[in-house]
Design a protein around this motif. Structure first.
Motif, short mmCIF file in Angstrom:
data_model
loop_
_atom_site.label_atom_id
_atom_site.label_comp_id
_atom_site.label_asym_id
_atom_site.label_seq_id
_atom_site.Cartn_x
_atom_site.Cartn_y
_atom_site.Cartn_z
N ASP A 4 1.14 -1.17 -0.15
CA ASP A 4 -0.03 -0.09 -0.02
C ASP A 4 0.77 1.39 0.35
N LEU A 5 2.08 1.35 0.58
CA LEU A 5 2.43 2.31 1.26
C LEU A 5 3.50 2.50 -0.52
N ASN A 6 3.67 1.18 -1.15
CA ASN A 6 5.41 1.99 -2.28
C ASN A 6 4.99 1.42 -3.89
N ILE A 7 3.33 1.32 -3.91
CA ILE A 7 2.50 0.89 -5.36
C ILE A 7 1.40 1.89 -5.11
N ASP A 8 1.64 2.61 -6.41
CA ASP A 8 0.64 3.49 -6.73
C ASP A 8 -0.88 2.82 -7.52
N GLU A 9 -0.92 1.78 -7.76
CA GLU A 9 -1.90 1.49 -8.69
C GLU A 9 -1.59 -0.29 -8.03
N ILE A 10 -2.51 -0.31 -7.21
CA ILE A 10 -3.12 -1.28 -6.31
C ILE A 10 -4.57 -1.94 -6.23
N TYR A 11 -4.87 -2.71 -6.62
CA TYR A 11 -6.35 -3.35 -6.28
C TYR A 11 -5.78 -4.61 -5.43
N TYR A 12 -7.50 -5.43 -5.37
CA TYR A 12 -7.54 -6.24 -5.32
C TYR A 12 -8.51 -7.40 -5.70
N GLN A 13 -8.79 -8.62 -5.91
CA GLN A 13 -9.30 -9.99 -7.23
C GLN A 13 -10.41 -9.76 -6.08
N LEU B 131 -13.74 -15.02 4.03
CA LEU B 131 -14.49 -13.95 3.67
C LEU B 131 -14.61 -12.60 4.51
N LEU B 132 -13.26 -13.09 6.39
CA LEU B 132 -13.23 -12.11 7.31
C LEU B 132 -12.63 -11.74 6.26
N ASN B 133 -10.96 -11.82 5.83
CA ASN B 133 -9.83 -11.13 4.95
C ASN B 133 -10.89 -10.24 3.91
N LEU B 134 -11.34 -10.93 3.19
CA LEU B 134 -12.32 -9.97 1.88
C LEU B 134 -12.85 -8.69 2.91
N LYS B 135 -13.66 -8.99 3.61
CA LYS B 135 -14.33 -7.89 4.41
C LYS B 135 -13.37 -6.94 4.95
N GLU B 136 -12.35 -7.06 5.57
CA GLU B 136 -10.78 -6.45 5.53
C GLU B 136 -10.39 -5.11 4.46
N PHE B 137 -10.47 -6.09 3.41
CA PHE B 137 -10.06 -5.88 1.68
C PHE B 137 -11.20 -4.56 0.76
N LYS C 103 -8.59 0.61 1.32
CA LYS C 103 -8.86 1.87 0.05
C LYS C 103 -8.49 1.69 -0.64
N PHE C 104 -8.13 -0.08 -1.24
CA PHE C 104 -7.80 -1.06 -2.47
C PHE C 104 -8.68 -0.98 -3.04
N GLU C 105 -9.30 -0.92 -3.95
CA GLU C 105 -10.44 -0.82 -5.27
C GLU C 105 -10.53 -2.17 -5.78
N PRO C 106 -11.66 -2.69 -5.33
CA PRO C 106 -11.32 -4.42 -6.89
C PRO C 106 -11.28 -4.56 -7.42
N VAL C 107 -10.98 -5.98 -8.22
CA VAL C 107 -11.26 -5.27 -9.94
C VAL C 107 -11.90 -7.06 -10.28
N SER C 108 -12.62 -7.31 -11.04
CA SER C 108 -13.39 -8.15 -11.19
C SER C 108 -12.39 -9.14 -11.64
N ILE C 109 -11.55 -10.37 -11.55
CA ILE C 109 -10.96 -11.31 -12.39
C ILE C 109 -11.10 -12.95 -11.93
N ARG C 110 -11.27 -13.71 -12.80
CA ARG C 110 -11.24 -15.41 -12.65
C ARG C 110 -10.45 -16.17 -13.49
N ASP C 111 -9.49 -16.16 -12.40
CA ASP C 111 -8.51 -16.98 -13.29
C ASP C 111 -8.85 -18.13 -13.28
N ALA C 112 -8.29 -18.46 -15.19
CA ALA C 112 -9.12 -19.94 -15.52
C ALA C 112 -8.13 -20.65 -16.19
N TYR C 113 -7.48 -21.50 -16.07
CA TYR C 113 -6.86 -22.52 -16.13
C TYR C 113 -6.56 -23.69 -17.40
#
Length: 168
Positions: free
Chosen positions: A105-114, A130-136, A140-150
């Motif tokens: 958070d302190l060192n990266i300008d453009e950071i999001y959470y998945q 879910l408790l961790n996600l609640k903290e996100f 102050k990070f913005e969410p971005v919708s990413i679905r991992d596909a293998y």
């Protein structure tokens, strides 16, 4: 119109992917997932790095070198933080505790959470996520919708399992 690739600890498929996209008129988004190691706290976590510009290409190539040549499939957190210019960073709440994101958070300008779809299967692990996600959500990070596909087609799911066995 846009298609992305984000391999784990490698850029091996990116050139072929990029050329195929351009041939079909698709804008390629190039990225890679790298394992970060914080030696002080003895914490490892993965982040997705996506290239924004020419400086981002330089940064991701240097990170790739750290992961594949200098270290054994990881990059030290302090070195990673020096190499994020020109990159978009995405952290996954399944892979890192919100409390361990302060340095990012302190060192990266453009950071999001998945934010992605998750199949719930284990009550203890799911509650922790879910408790961790609640903290996100509260952070102050913005969410971005990413679905991992293998794999692209469901009938190819056995290939991923075999590749994992070879990798291990």
């Amino acid at each position: 119109k846009v298609l992305g690739i984000c391999e784990k600890n490698t850029l091996a498929g990116t050139l072929k992917f990029q050329l195929a996209c351009l041939k079909k008129g698709i804008r390629p988004v190039i990225g890679a997932t790298y394992t970060i190691f914080n030696q002080t706290r003895d914490v490892r976590y993965d982040v997705k790095c996506f290239v924004k510009n020419t400086k981002g290409w330089e940064s991701i190539l240097l990170i790739n070198k750290e992961v594949l040549v200098i270290n054994d499939k990881f990059i030290n957190e302090d070195r990673f933080l020096q190499l994020t210019e020109g990159l978009i960073i995405v952290v996954d709440p399944k892979a890192i505790s919100y409390g361990d994101t302060l340095a990012l958070d302190l060192n990266i300008d453009e950071i999001y959470y998945q934010l992605d779809t998750v199949e719930f299967s284990d009550t203890v692990a799911d509650n922790k996520y879910l408790l961790n996600l609640k903290e996100f959500f509260k952070g102050k990070f913005e969410p971005v919708s990413i679905r991992d596909a293998y794999y692209l087609d469901k009938e190819h799911n056995h290939i991923k399992g075999r590749l994992n066995l070879i990798s291990g």
